[in-house]
Structures are given as structure tokens and as C-alpha cells.
Design a protein around this motif. Structure first.
Motif, mmCIF file in Angstrom:
data_model
loop_
_atom_site.group_PDB
_atom_site.id
_atom_site.type_symbol
_atom_site.label_atom_id
_atom_site.label_comp_id
_atom_site.label_asym_id
_atom_site.label_seq_id
_atom_site.Cartn_x
_atom_site.Cartn_y
_atom_site.Cartn_z
ATOM 1 N N PHE A 154 -0.124 89.813 57.581
ATOM 2 C CA PHE A 154 0.565 88.655 57.784
ATOM 3 C C PHE A 154 1.189 88.336 59.161
ATOM 4 C CE2 PHE A 154 2.302 89.720 52.984
ATOM 5 C CZ PHE A 154 1.674 88.792 52.677
ATOM 6 N N ALA A 155 0.944 89.395 60.025
ATOM 7 C CA ALA A 155 1.315 89.064 61.421
ATOM 8 C C ALA A 155 -0.042 88.415 62.184
ATOM 9 C CB ALA A 155 1.593 90.436 61.987
ATOM 10 N N SER A 156 -1.025 88.606 61.526
ATOM 11 C CA SER A 156 -2.263 87.861 62.241
ATOM 12 C C SER A 156 -2.332 86.409 62.237
ATOM 13 C CB SER A 156 -3.586 88.622 61.702
ATOM 14 O OG SER A 156 -3.719 87.978 60.265
ATOM 15 N N PRO A 157 -3.350 86.019 63.120
ATOM 16 C CA PRO A 157 -3.611 84.483 63.205
ATOM 17 C C PRO A 157 -4.344 84.266 61.921
ATOM 18 C CG PRO A 157 -4.311 85.428 65.269
ATOM 19 C CD PRO A 157 -4.050 86.656 64.297
ATOM 20 N N PRO A 179 9.980 88.353 74.566
ATOM 21 C CA PRO A 179 10.866 87.722 73.244
ATOM 22 C C PRO A 179 9.981 88.183 72.151
ATOM 23 C CG PRO A 179 10.383 85.960 74.732
ATOM 24 C CD PRO A 179 9.801 87.175 75.317
ATOM 25 N N VAL A 180 10.500 88.443 70.876
ATOM 26 C CA VAL A 180 10.035 88.993 69.745
ATOM 27 C C VAL A 180 9.259 87.932 68.876
ATOM 28 C CG1 VAL A 180 10.555 90.069 67.321
ATOM 29 C CG2 VAL A 180 11.815 90.792 69.383
ATOM 30 N N ASP A 181 7.985 88.090 68.757
ATOM 31 C CA ASP A 181 7.056 87.181 67.964
ATOM 32 C C ASP A 181 6.943 87.578 66.781
ATOM 33 O OD1 ASP A 181 6.014 85.755 70.367
ATOM 34 O OD2 ASP A 181 5.216 87.832 70.875
ATOM 35 N N ILE A 182 6.957 88.874 66.453
ATOM 36 C CA ILE A 182 6.645 89.243 65.040
ATOM 37 C C ILE A 182 7.966 90.032 64.737
ATOM 38 C CG2 ILE A 182 5.214 90.922 63.429
ATOM 39 C CD1 ILE A 182 2.899 90.260 65.838
ATOM 40 N N LEU A 183 8.703 90.074 63.402
ATOM 41 C CA LEU A 183 9.630 90.850 62.866
ATOM 42 C C LEU A 183 9.194 91.630 61.806
ATOM 43 C CD1 LEU A 183 12.515 91.761 62.912
ATOM 44 C CD2 LEU A 183 13.206 89.732 61.987
ATOM 45 N N VAL A 184 9.482 92.987 61.774
ATOM 46 C CA VAL A 184 9.007 93.514 60.519
ATOM 47 C C VAL A 184 10.172 94.254 59.985
ATOM 48 C CG1 VAL A 184 7.868 95.265 59.395
ATOM 49 C CG2 VAL A 184 6.629 93.852 61.139
ATOM 50 N N ASN A 185 10.987 93.875 58.942
ATOM 51 C CA ASN A 185 12.311 94.353 58.505
ATOM 52 C C ASN A 185 11.991 95.361 57.533
ATOM 53 O OD1 ASN A 185 14.345 92.491 59.538
ATOM 54 N ND2 ASN A 185 13.657 90.843 58.422
ATOM 55 N N ASN A 186 11.929 96.300 58.078
ATOM 56 C CA ASN A 186 11.557 97.647 57.210
ATOM 57 C C ASN A 186 12.836 98.743 56.817
ATOM 58 O OD1 ASN A 186 9.581 99.906 56.140
ATOM 59 N ND2 ASN A 186 10.503 100.881 58.025
ATOM 60 N N TRP A 210 6.387 79.520 67.268
ATOM 61 C CA TRP A 210 5.496 80.508 66.498
ATOM 62 C C TRP A 210 6.293 81.553 66.373
ATOM 63 C CZ3 TRP A 210 3.582 85.407 66.353
ATOM 64 C CH2 TRP A 210 2.006 85.507 65.784
ATOM 65 N N GLY A 211 5.956 82.399 65.217
ATOM 66 C CA GLY A 211 6.759 83.479 64.767
ATOM 67 C C GLY A 211 6.120 84.148 63.297
ATOM 68 N N ARG A 212 6.196 85.273 63.128
ATOM 69 C CA ARG A 212 6.104 85.829 61.948
ATOM 70 C C ARG A 212 7.132 86.755 61.731
ATOM 71 N NH1 ARG A 212 2.416 82.971 62.592
ATOM 72 N NH2 ARG A 212 0.200 83.016 62.354
ATOM 73 N N ILE A 213 7.586 86.760 60.256
ATOM 74 C CA ILE A 213 8.561 87.707 59.849
ATOM 75 C C ILE A 213 8.101 88.314 58.476
ATOM 76 C CG2 ILE A 213 10.940 87.698 58.727
ATOM 77 C CD1 ILE A 213 11.741 85.357 60.467
ATOM 78 N N ILE A 214 8.001 89.439 58.402
ATOM 79 C CA ILE A 214 7.645 90.158 57.299
ATOM 80 C C ILE A 214 8.743 91.163 56.733
ATOM 81 C CG2 ILE A 214 5.781 91.777 56.433
ATOM 82 C CD1 ILE A 214 5.000 90.186 59.538
#
Length: 263
Positions: free
Chosen positions: A241-244, A95-102, A146-150
Motif C-alpha cells: 500500500f505504501a509503494s508506487p 516530513p512524513v510521507d507514509i503513516l501507518v496507524n498501528n 503525495w502521501g500514503r496512509i495505512i
């Protein structure tokens, strides 16, 4: 050109065990971001639109550096394709934990030539597509808490530019989406932030008509830091931004523009 990644010991790979999906990942800022996330330990999903050779070059570099990933071609303007992209990522690498919308496109179209179809198309790839990817990845993020969206915006969202009215509007939309989504998702352990690049030196600028290219020396003169911005400069902000270390940082927009637009 051979791409290489630094070999980092596990202690310096804060994203080990995380899966990162980067859209527009075959070239430019997306490729640099993919490599940086992989160097930080993430398994990467290289999403692209029919750029198979470039995507595979990035994937080879990732694997040579001891990380792993997959490349997937997807048209982000097609909701079904976005759903399939995220489903394929989950089934093949997790599953996606980190999404980078580029992913994005910035065709130069004069205002008087920007008809309804052109306006809708540019907003779709630069804004609505990112909403689709957010919608597709957040259920699993919420489940895991938990998740990161950038999101990757642009200084054009703040200053505008002739011929880029639709593009600039879409990028400004990301600046509104980010804090709103951060409030929606914060209670579930998900952060949402935006990186705002300035004039970044990428190969795509060579495809622009000469009269649309800014002279490097003119751009550098607008900045505090007297050099061209590089994709790796943007990638470093994404990794933060993605890091702890950024677990208490959300709803923020960070300019990576050499001081072009001081806050």
C-alpha cells in the motif's frame, strides 16, 4: 533476539527517499512493519509509548540493514504529543510521507463492566488517536501532493468478540474512516487504505489470561491457510500500500487472515 533485515539493492528499494511514521512500532506487527518499510528503503520513525528498549532494538536492526530512522515516545491520546511527534519527525528525518496507524490496545472487558470511562479510553487509543495522527501529517502531504496512509484494523471489526465490544467498534470505525478520508485526500495525491489482520501470532498474546487465549489449532481450523499468521504477513501488505505500485489503489480494505473471512 537479534533482528535482521535483508540487504536489498537500491533498485529494489521503492521507498528510498520517503519517511514512514509507524505507531505502536516497538513490538509485534508495528515492529515487523517498521523493518519491512526500512528494507524497502524508507527512513522510519518508530513511535511508541514508553517502550524505549524495544524501540531501540528495532532501530538498531534498521540501521544494521543500511537504513536510518529515529525512535520517539509519544502518548497518542494527547493531541499535543501527537503534534510534537510529527514535528520532531519533520525536523530530524523529514516530513512524513507514509503513516501507518498501528498503535492500539485490546483489554478484555465484559460488556456489563464497560463503563463510560473504559469505553472512551478504548475508542481513544484505537480510533481517535489515528484521527489525530492523520490530521497532523496531512497538511505536509497535501503541500507535497503525495502521501500514503495505512490503517491497521482487525477481523474483530467484522465478526466481533465477547469482551472486545469497544475495541471491535473502534476497529470498525477505521473501516469507515478509510474510504471517507480517501475521498477527501485523493485529489491531493494521497491514498488511504486499511489492512485487516486476522489471528496474528505476537508476543502480546502471551500476556492474556489463559481463558481468553484461543487454541492455535482451533484458529487454524477456521482458516484456508493452515498456519498461524505472522507479523511479517501484515507488514508485506503495508509495504504494498505504501509503494508506487499502489498509486491507483485507495479506499480499500485488505484482509490478511489466511482466508478466515473470505469476501
Amino acid at each position: 533476539m537479534t533482528l535482521t533485515l535483508p540487504e536489498l539493492p537500491l533498485a529494489h528499494r521503492p521507498l528510498q527517499g520517503r519517511t514512514a511514521l509507524v505507531t505502536g512500532a516497538a513490538t509485534g506487527i508495528g515492529a515487523a512493519t517498521t523493518r519491512a518499510l526500512a528494507a524497502a528503503g524508507a527512513t522510519v520513525v518508530i513511535a511508541h509509548h514508553a517502550q524505549i528498549d524495544q524501540a531501540r532494538t528495532v532501530l538498531e536492526a534498521v540501521r544494521r540493514a543500511g537504513s536510518d530512522g529515529i525512535e520517539v515516545s509519544a502518548d497518542l491520546t494527547d493531541p499535543a504529543a501527537v503534534t510534537l511527534l510529527v514535528s520532531q519527525a519533520a525536523s530530524e528525518v523529514g516530513p512524513v510521507d507514509i503513516l501507518v496507524n498501528n498503535a492500539g490496545a485490546y483489554p478484555r472487558i465484559a460488556w456489563q463492566d464497560t463503563d463510560e470511562d473504559a469505553w472512551a479510553r478504548i475508542l481513544d487509543i484505537n480510533l481517535s488517536a489515528h484521527v489525530r495522527t492523520c490530521r497532523a501529517v496531512t497538511p505536509a502531504m497535501i503541500e507535497r501532493q503525495w502521501g500514503r496512509i495505512i490503517n491497521i484494523s482487525s477481523v474483530n471489526a467484522r465478526i466481533g468478540r465477547p469482551g472486545l465490544t469497544a475495541y471491535s467498534t473502534a476497529k470498525a470505525g477505521l473501516l469507515g474512516l478509510t474510504p471517507s478520508l480517501a475521498r477527501e485526500l485523493g485529489p491531493h495525491g494521497i491514498t488511504v487504505n486499511t489492512v485487516v489482520p486476522g489471528a496474528i501470532q505476537v508476543d502480546a498474546e502471551n500476556d492474556l489470561p489463559v481463558h481468553h487465549r484461543a487454541r492455535p489449532q482451533d484458529q487454524i481450523a477456521r482458516q484456508c491457510v493452515p498456519r498461524r499468521g505472522q507479523p511479517e504477513d501484515v507488514a508485506a501488505a503495508v509495504v504494498y500500500f505504501a509503494s508506487p505500485s499502489a498509486s491507483f489503489t485507495t479506499a480499500q480494505s485488505l484482509h490478511i487472515d489466511g482466508g478466515w473471512l473470505p469476501n
